[in-house]
Design an enzyme around this catalytic site. Structure first.
Site, mmCIF file in Angstrom:
data_model
loop_
_atom_site.group_PDB
_atom_site.id
_atom_site.type_symbol
_atom_site.label_atom_id
_atom_site.label_comp_id
_atom_site.label_asym_id
_atom_site.label_seq_id
_atom_site.Cartn_x
_atom_site.Cartn_y
_atom_site.Cartn_z
ATOM 1 N N TYR A 1 -12.553 -51.302 -27.113
ATOM 2 C CA TYR A 1 -11.378 -51.442 -27.973
ATOM 3 C C TYR A 1 -10.318 -52.367 -27.376
ATOM 4 O O TYR A 1 -9.134 -52.210 -27.595
ATOM 5 C CB TYR A 1 -10.786 -50.073 -28.341
ATOM 6 C CG TYR A 1 -10.002 -50.166 -29.629
ATOM 7 C CD1 TYR A 1 -10.662 -50.332 -30.836
ATOM 8 C CD2 TYR A 1 -8.626 -50.164 -29.629
ATOM 9 C CE1 TYR A 1 -9.949 -50.472 -32.015
ATOM 10 C CE2 TYR A 1 -7.900 -50.305 -30.800
ATOM 11 C CZ TYR A 1 -8.565 -50.458 -31.991
ATOM 12 O OH TYR A 1 -7.856 -50.615 -33.165
ATOM 13 N N GLY B 1 1.165 -49.918 -19.162
ATOM 14 C CA GLY B 1 1.257 -50.046 -17.707
ATOM 15 C C GLY B 1 2.619 -50.514 -17.263
ATOM 16 O O GLY B 1 3.462 -49.716 -16.850
ATOM 17 N N TYR C 1 -4.828 -47.684 -14.546
ATOM 18 C CA TYR C 1 -6.065 -46.897 -14.500
ATOM 19 C C TYR C 1 -6.043 -46.005 -13.259
ATOM 20 O O TYR C 1 -5.713 -46.464 -12.161
ATOM 21 C CB TYR C 1 -7.279 -47.831 -14.451
ATOM 22 C CG TYR C 1 -8.599 -47.152 -14.762
ATOM 23 C CD1 TYR C 1 -9.106 -47.144 -16.063
ATOM 24 C CD2 TYR C 1 -9.331 -46.514 -13.771
ATOM 25 C CE1 TYR C 1 -10.315 -46.518 -16.359
ATOM 26 C CE2 TYR C 1 -10.539 -45.892 -14.049
ATOM 27 C CZ TYR C 1 -11.026 -45.900 -15.350
ATOM 28 O OH TYR C 1 -12.216 -45.278 -15.644
ATOM 29 N N CYS D 1 1.059 -52.015 -42.014
ATOM 30 C CA CYS D 1 -0.148 -52.024 -42.835
ATOM 31 C C CYS D 1 -0.842 -53.369 -42.618
ATOM 32 O O CYS D 1 -0.235 -54.323 -42.153
ATOM 33 C CB CYS D 1 0.147 -51.800 -44.316
ATOM 34 S SG CYS D 1 1.062 -53.124 -45.115
ATOM 35 N N MET E 1 -0.878 -47.260 -26.602
ATOM 36 C CA MET E 1 -1.843 -47.793 -27.558
ATOM 37 C C MET E 1 -2.913 -46.763 -27.902
ATOM 38 O O MET E 1 -3.187 -46.483 -29.059
ATOM 39 C CB MET E 1 -2.503 -49.059 -26.998
ATOM 40 C CG MET E 1 -1.566 -50.235 -26.776
ATOM 41 S SD MET E 1 -1.008 -51.039 -28.305
ATOM 42 C CE MET E 1 0.533 -50.183 -28.597
#
Length: 561
Positions: free
Chosen positions: A328, A58, A279, A416, A183
């Site tokens: 999530y 955003g 959004y 990782c 993301m």
């Protein structure tokens, strides 16, 4: 000369690129590293809107404004190895002589006194030029593009498979999600690496195109029906596939529910943490959203919350129909509850559902970037870590697949998930590769702020803690403080990243592996204390896995039996 160098490095916001090679611009690698990583955050390959200093999420910025960016760069070029630069919400405010063991940069972003910690107050202060939103790794200069969350998303999908289907292999399984931004863009590749067929809904065609270009997304569907057909066919054939569908999740998810469509996993990673800028309401055509946002923000927010309610209601209906649904970590459920949906939290967040056992052992997202810019340096580190951790099955699969499937954005980097003990081992091994010349230049080692002991975020990392301590923010502050004491190269504390203003406090750290014995000592300290905070935090909350990890590694916890 300095002014000319500053202008060449960051004068054109549309063409910033971190320096490569072994020649220094700053006075040492300890200051060259934050310089290169700051500029790397704003590389057009990495940042979503570099011309506005927005990296991802955003409005997550790397610096408050263009002049502040110039001053940060100018200061890093002259900063000594016994000095520390202080950065207040993207603006350099002081340099103090501190000592060689102290961090070179200390950063605080978006921090508001709790009673004033609202989006309205933050936006008022931001409009006055007094603060900025640092997200998690945008304002801490350790964002490495979509790869930064890729393995975490892969770990989450694999853990969900283990939990619900008895195997981390998702071959033949289907996933529905939304959001392909900085993301969310990790989701299609993470899913296919786990073997799944995934349908990804995205409202912004440019984001879908970017995921295609970077090979995170396999193909675009001509329509929802076409996307569904491709995903169903791939799953039936046991073929991994990611398909993007252009549409608004607040419309598409309810339509799929009404059709009776079933998916094995359902989640979402739209930028709902910031409903005003992240959004898009279903009632507003995408190409008209920016104008409405500017012209009538109150109406925009009302429409966005109405859409979020419809979006989450559909997800709750998927759950009731037998799909495995999880949040999530973008505060979608929180915004839906604000909008009046009482059962918004009827499905879990991904951390309590799948990831907390890893956090208990100090396992989380460990990342590094090659300051040389040479992909061969990452390949050398990949080989070293594969040999170092032969029994880590998920890590081995990741290191096998990532080189061929993960496109670098900006400086070559890798991530990782490693835990307490293993992070220090990896850091020392990387430092030795630099010392021996097997890696051509120093390497920065950091992590996502989404980690085991660095966040207080009741809608995400600390949701449903066993002892009820979800909102206790002492832990990320202690994490930052101990990383300063342990000798990190730069340390940051932020507010609101990932879930929005008022909903989280989190800390980050970066330490440089330059091949010296001094770096080895710092790496061993920082990469022990940092994941150690995760073990301590979860042991204090009473998790058996954390208590066992503390005993195994002899972590000294005075208040824990």
């Amino acid at each position: 000369m300095t002014d000319a160098l500053v202008e060449s490095l960051c004068g054109d916001l549309g063409a910033i690129r971190a320096p490569r090679g072994t020649a220094l611009n700053a006075r040492s690698w300890l200051t060259e590293a934050p310089l290169r990583m700051l500029l790397n955050n704003l590389d057009p390959e990495v940042a979503e809107r570099p011309e506005r200093l927005v990296v991802y999420g955003g409005t997550g910025r790397a610096a408050r404004n263009h002049e502040a960016l110039r001053e940060i760069v100018r200061t890093l070029l002259r900063l000594g190895d016994d000095e520390t630069l202080l950065v207040q919400s993207g603006k350099p405010i002081a340099v103090f002589r501190t000592g060689v063991w102290a961090p070179r940069v200390l950063i605080a972003n978006s921090l508001l006194v709790p009673r004033w910690a609202t989006w309205d107050e933050f936006r008022r202060l931001e409009a006055e030029g007094l603060t900025m939103f640092g997200q998690m790794t945008a304002g801490s200069w350790i964002y490495i593009g979509t790869q930064g969350i890729l393995q975490g998303t892969y770990q989450t999908f694999a853990a969900a498979g283990e939990e619900h289907f008895g195997s981390p292999d998702l071959t033949g399984r289907t996933i529905l999600t939304a959001g392909l931004g900085g993301m969310g863009g990790a989701q299609p590749l993470a899913a296919t690496m786990a073997g799944a067929a995934i349908l990804c809904v995205e409202v912004d065609p440019s984001r879908m195109q970017r995921r295609l270009e970077t090979r995170y997304l396999d193909a675009l569907a001509d329509s929802l029906d076409d996307g569904l057909a491709q995903v169903r066919a791939a799953a039936a054939e046991g073929r991994a596939l990611s398909i993007g569908v252009l549409g608004n999740a607040a419309s598409v998810f309810p339509e799929l529910v009404a059709r009776g469509e079933h998916f094995d996993l359902v989640t979402d990673q739209t930028a709902a943490h910031d409903p005003l800028t992240g959004y898009v309401p279903a009632e507003v055509p995408f190409e008209e959203a920016a104008a409405l946002r500017e012209r009538d923000p109150d109406s925009y927010l009302r429409l966005a919350r109405e859409s979020i309610v419809a979006h989450v209601r559909a997800m709750t209906e998927f759950a009731r129909a037998g799909c495995h649904v999880f949040d999530y970590g973008n505060n979608l459920r929180g915004e839906a509850r604000e909008g009046g949906l009482e059962d918004a939290f009827s499905y879990p967040g991904f951390v309590p559902a799948y990831i907390r056992p890893l956090f208990c052992r100090g396992i989380g997202p460990f990342r590094w970037a090659a300051l040389s810019g040479d992909p061969a340096d990452i390949a050398a580190i990949d080989r070293e870590l594969a040999a170092l951790f032969p029994d880590d099955v998920l890590l081995q699969r990741w290191l096998e697949l990532a080189p061929g499937r993960v496109a670098f954005q900006g400086l070559p980097a890798r991530i990782c998930w490693l835990g307490y003990g293993d992070r220090a081992k990896a850091g020392l091994a990387i430092n030795e590769l630099v010392r021996s010349g097997s890696v051509s230049a120093p390497v920065v080692i950091g992590r996502d702020h989404l980690d085991s002991g660095s966040v207080a975020s009741p809608y995400r990392e600390t949701e449903a803690m066993r002892d009820g301590s979800d909102a206790i923010a002492d832990w990320p502050i202690l994490n930052a403080l101990v990383n300063v004491a342990a000798g990190a190269t730069w340390v940051s504390v932020h507010h609101g990243g990932g879930v929005g203003i008022g909903n989280s406090i989190h800390a980050g750290m970066v330490v440089v592996a330059d091949g010296t014995s001094d770096a080895a000592e710092r790496l061993e300290c920082v990469l022990t204390t940092d994941p150690g905070m995760g073990v301590a935090r979860h042991a204090d909350a009473g998790y058996d896995e954390a208590l066992a990890a503390a005993r195994e590694h002899a972590v000294d916890l005075p208040s824990v039996a």
